[in-house]
Scaffold this active site. Structure first.
Site, PDB file in Angstrom:
ATOM      1  N   ARG A  66       1.084  -0.971   0.388  1.00 53.88           N
ATOM      2  CA  ARG A  66       0.213   0.075  -0.006  1.00 53.88           C
ATOM      3  C   ARG A  66       0.922   1.826  -0.279  1.00 53.88           C
ATOM      4  O   ARG A  66       0.456   2.419  -0.799  1.00 53.88           O
ATOM      5  CB  ARG A  66      -1.057   0.155   1.396  1.00 53.88           C
ATOM      6  CG  ARG A  66      -2.694  -0.358   0.395  1.00 53.88           C
ATOM      7  CD  ARG A  66      -2.868   0.229   2.889  1.00 53.88           C
ATOM      8  NE  ARG A  66      -2.177   0.388   3.802  1.00 53.88           N
ATOM      9  CZ  ARG A  66      -1.707  -0.680   4.953  1.00 53.88           C
ATOM     10  NH1 ARG A  66      -2.923  -1.410   4.743  1.00 53.88           N
ATOM     11  NH2 ARG A  66      -0.979  -0.383   5.632  1.00 53.88           N
ATOM     12  N   LYS A 203       6.966 -28.099   9.722  1.00 53.18           N
ATOM     13  CA  LYS A 203       7.825 -28.108  10.279  1.00 53.18           C
ATOM     14  C   LYS A 203       8.660 -29.582  10.410  1.00 53.18           C
ATOM     15  O   LYS A 203       8.083 -30.684   9.912  1.00 53.18           O
ATOM     16  CB  LYS A 203       7.781 -28.421  11.782  1.00 53.18           C
ATOM     17  CG  LYS A 203       6.890 -26.823  12.084  1.00 53.18           C
ATOM     18  CD  LYS A 203       6.700 -26.994  13.639  1.00 53.18           C
ATOM     19  CE  LYS A 203       5.695 -25.440  13.999  1.00 53.18           C
ATOM     20  NZ  LYS A 203       7.287 -24.237  14.747  1.00 53.18           N
ATOM     21  N   HIS A 261      -3.043 -26.371  14.226  1.00 55.39           N
ATOM     22  CA  HIS A 261      -2.308 -26.952  14.031  1.00 55.39           C
ATOM     23  C   HIS A 261      -2.396 -28.006  14.865  1.00 55.39           C
ATOM     24  O   HIS A 261      -1.229 -29.443  14.504  1.00 55.39           O
ATOM     25  CB  HIS A 261      -0.823 -26.032  14.754  1.00 55.39           C
ATOM     26  CG  HIS A 261      -1.022 -24.163  14.154  1.00 55.39           C
ATOM     27  ND1 HIS A 261      -1.027 -24.493  12.608  1.00 55.39           N
ATOM     28  CD2 HIS A 261      -0.337 -24.145  14.894  1.00 55.39           C
ATOM     29  CE1 HIS A 261      -0.278 -23.346  12.807  1.00 55.39           C
ATOM     30  NE2 HIS A 261      -0.507 -22.899  13.759  1.00 55.39           N
TER      31      HIS A 261
HETATM   32  C1  BG6 Z   1       0.766 -18.909  14.511  1.00 51.87           C
HETATM   33  C2  BG6 Z   1      -0.457 -18.298  16.130  1.00 51.87           C
HETATM   34  O1  BG6 Z   1       0.299 -19.801  14.153  1.00 51.87           O
HETATM   35  O2  BG6 Z   1       1.109 -20.087  15.639  1.00 51.87           O
HETATM   36  C3  BG6 Z   1       0.428 -17.748  16.516  1.00 51.87           C
HETATM   37  O3  BG6 Z   1      -1.032 -17.758  15.442  1.00 51.87           O
HETATM   38  C4  BG6 Z   1       1.732 -18.756  17.644  1.00 51.87           C
HETATM   39  O4  BG6 Z   1      -0.365 -17.436  17.899  1.00 51.87           O
HETATM   40  C5  BG6 Z   1       2.512 -19.370  16.390  1.00 51.87           C
HETATM   41  O5  BG6 Z   1       2.905 -18.288  18.177  1.00 51.87           O
HETATM   42  C6  BG6 Z   1       3.245 -20.910  17.165  1.00 51.87           C
HETATM   43  O6  BG6 Z   1       4.489 -21.399  15.766  1.00 51.87           O
HETATM   44  P1  BG6 Z   1       5.089 -21.561  16.108  1.00 51.87           P
HETATM   45  O7  BG6 Z   1       6.052 -22.150  15.130  1.00 51.87           O
HETATM   46  O8  BG6 Z   1       6.450 -20.690  16.780  1.00 51.87           O
HETATM   47  O9  BG6 Z   1       5.030 -22.723  17.330  1.00 51.87           O
END
Ligand code: BG6
Length: 514
Positions: A66, A203, A261
């Site tokens: 933007r 991961k 996740h």
């Molecule tokens: C994200 C969430 O998807 O994953 C965050 O929105 C979280 O709140 C993050 O902190 C954690 O990811 P990682 O890879 O640091 O475990």
């Protein structure tokens, strides 16, 4: 600050270790290129891929922003971000020049058709680079409009090269909105062009789960209700919410982490072997698990789910204010920063095996792991001065300190028959090479057209269906329990695991140091 450390290895060795294939040349368009995700994750991942020749020759990285920037301002911005997050990419002037040559810019408002026309011109300006990946690192409320505008400008059309759209989570805020977002995105892009990111799937340690399960024969006979007492999946973060309250206030731990996740990890632990590694074969098996998760009735939510919010405290050496005192959080917010749920997977393999999922912010340490806790031996021959012998555990440490660990009981050397816990410990480092970041893996897969690490429309919908009754019950509550930052003192947490052998695993000290 997350800095990528550059491994001291040659490109050939790196490629041979990570087995990576160079992608076709492509235009990588980042919407929201001046935002937080872009600077912390996307630009460093692309710079890292570029360094190892994983981006096709003549690929371009096109920022869509933007801000009324010139191309040279965009280049300065990228330089400064890389200096902070991946310094090795820019400290060598030749390396920076090679990245800088790839940078292009498109300026405009996301709702303005002129921006998409400008983008279309940029994409068509040179031969041999008609492929395009559109990465939506923008607020979800824009996804549909950007997809529609891309389509209107002819940019979803694949007649000249691939056109893929990458969508960040959250994908919807509940079942209805996820279904409707799927429907609208699919009006403009076909399902095979849509890549829904769940960065946990990128991961290394999460990908290893499938390999570990299906490339080894010793586990399969044990991997079921006959030997496994329960499974714990934990993602503990020591940071508070920081600057992200604007989003988090509308989300909370259940939506933010469990719906995406943690349920994806559960699916990988519980799935049957797919018939092949084709994306849809793998996703079909994960979908079956999500569909088999027992639906929680409204009147049982309090028995199977716990939530809480942090108050002021100190976690991992950092003072953390109460969640309600964080910037942009309402004084009377009842958003949960911790959530734990006990699920059951109703199928032949997993009947009566609880899957306990827990996640939270401002907890004592940052650690993510899966614990498969096995049943105790059927008959106790040995007893340790009246203490019960520990159950065997197989731990997949997802981060940090990625690895696997099997805990067993052995004889203490000596004349007496005394027992001790021992651990077979396999760390997951790669011969001096840092593990690729999840975003690097995911970019690489989108460019190769491999969708196995991305959530399919039906998986996302099913995950929302699983958590919907809990969201519904919690939305009717007017209060929330609390825990002091830096502790796991969440009311009701121990009740959730009652009946499972051995209780919650202590996440406060790394398992490799136990
Ligand atoms: C994200 C969430 O998807 O994953 C965050 O929105 C979280 O709140 C993050 O902190 C954690 O990811 P990682 O890879 O640091 O475990």
């Amino acid at each position: 600050m997350t800095q990528q450390k550059c491994p001291e290895v040659s490109a050939d060795k790196f490629a041979s270790i990570i087995g990576s294939e160079q992608a076709e040349p492509a235009n990588i368009v980042i919407f929201g290129a001046s935002g937080d995700l872009s600077k912390r994750k996307l630009l460093p991942a692309l710079a890292h891929m570029h360094r190892w020749n994983l981006l096709g020759p003549h690929s371009r990285i096109i920022g869509a922003v933007r801000e009324k920037w010139s191309l040279s301002q965009w280049k300065t911005y990228v330089h400064d971000q890389l200096l902070h997050y991946f310094p090795d990419a820019v400290l060598n002037p030749r390396s920076w020049m090679r990245i800088s040559d790839k940078l292009e810019l498109v300026v405009g408002d996301l709702s303005d058709p002129a921006m998409y026309e400008q983008l279309a011109k940029t994409l068509h300006s040179e031969d041999g680079r008609k492929n395009a990946l559109f990465y939506l690192a923008i607020p979800p409320s824009w996804y549909e409009r950007v997809a529609a505008n891309l389509n209107k400008a002819g940019l979803a059309d694949e007649s000249e090269g691939f056109r893929r759209i990458v969508v960040e989570k959250p994908f919807g805020m509940d079942l209805d909105s996820a279904q409707s977002l799927n429907g609208s995105m699919q009006q403009y892009f076909s399902e095979s062009q849509i890549y829904r990111i769940d960065h946990y799937l990128g991961k290394e340690s999460v990908q290893n789960l499938m390999v570990f399960r299906f490339a080894n024969s010793v586990l399969e006979p044990l991997w079921n209700r006959n030997y496994i007492d329960h499974v714990q999946i934990s993602v503990s973060e020591s940071l508070g919410i920081g600057y992200r309250a604007g989003y988090y206030e509308t989300s909370g731990a259940l939506r933010d982490m469990i719906q995406s996740h943690l349920l994806q990890v559960l699916a990988l632990v519980a799935m049957e072997a797919p018939v092949s590694l084709d994306a849809d074969d793998v996703r079909d098996e994960k979908l079956k698990v999500l569909r088999a998760i027992r639906r929680i009735r409204a009147d049982e939510v309090d028995q199977v789910a716990v939530r809480a919010q942090y108050t002021a405290g100190r976690a991992d050496g950092v003072d953390i204010p109460a969640y309600r005192n964080e910037k942009n959080v309402a004084d009377d917010s009842i958003t949960e920063t911790f959530a734990a749920v006990k699920f059951h997977v109703d199928n032949w393999r997993w009947q009566d095996v609880p899957f306990l999922l827990r996640t939270g912010k401002a907890l004592p340490e940052r650690v993510s792991e899966i614990c498969i806790r096995f049943k105790a031996p059927p008959h106790t021959l040995f007893c340790q001065q009246g203490e019960r012998i520990s159950n065997n555990e197989l731990i997949f440490r997802l981060q940090p300190d990625e690895g696997m660990l099997l805990s067993m009981t052995a004889k203490q050397p000596g004349l007496a028959t005394e027992l001790r816990d021992i651990q077979l410990d396999a760390r997951y480092g790669m011969d001096g090479v840092g593990l690729p970041d999840a975003y690097e893996t995911l970019f690489h897969d989108v460019l190769l057209g491999e969708a196995g690490l991305f959530s399919r429309a039906d998986e996302v919908v099913e995950s929302w269906r699983v958590v919907e009754p809990i969201m519904q019950a919690w939305s009717e509550k007017k209060t929330i329990d609390t825990y002091p930052a830096g502790t796991c003192d969440v009311p009701g947490l121990d009740d959730l695991i009652s009946g499972c052998e051995g209780g919650w695993r202590d996440l406060c000290s790394p398992p490799h140091e136990h």
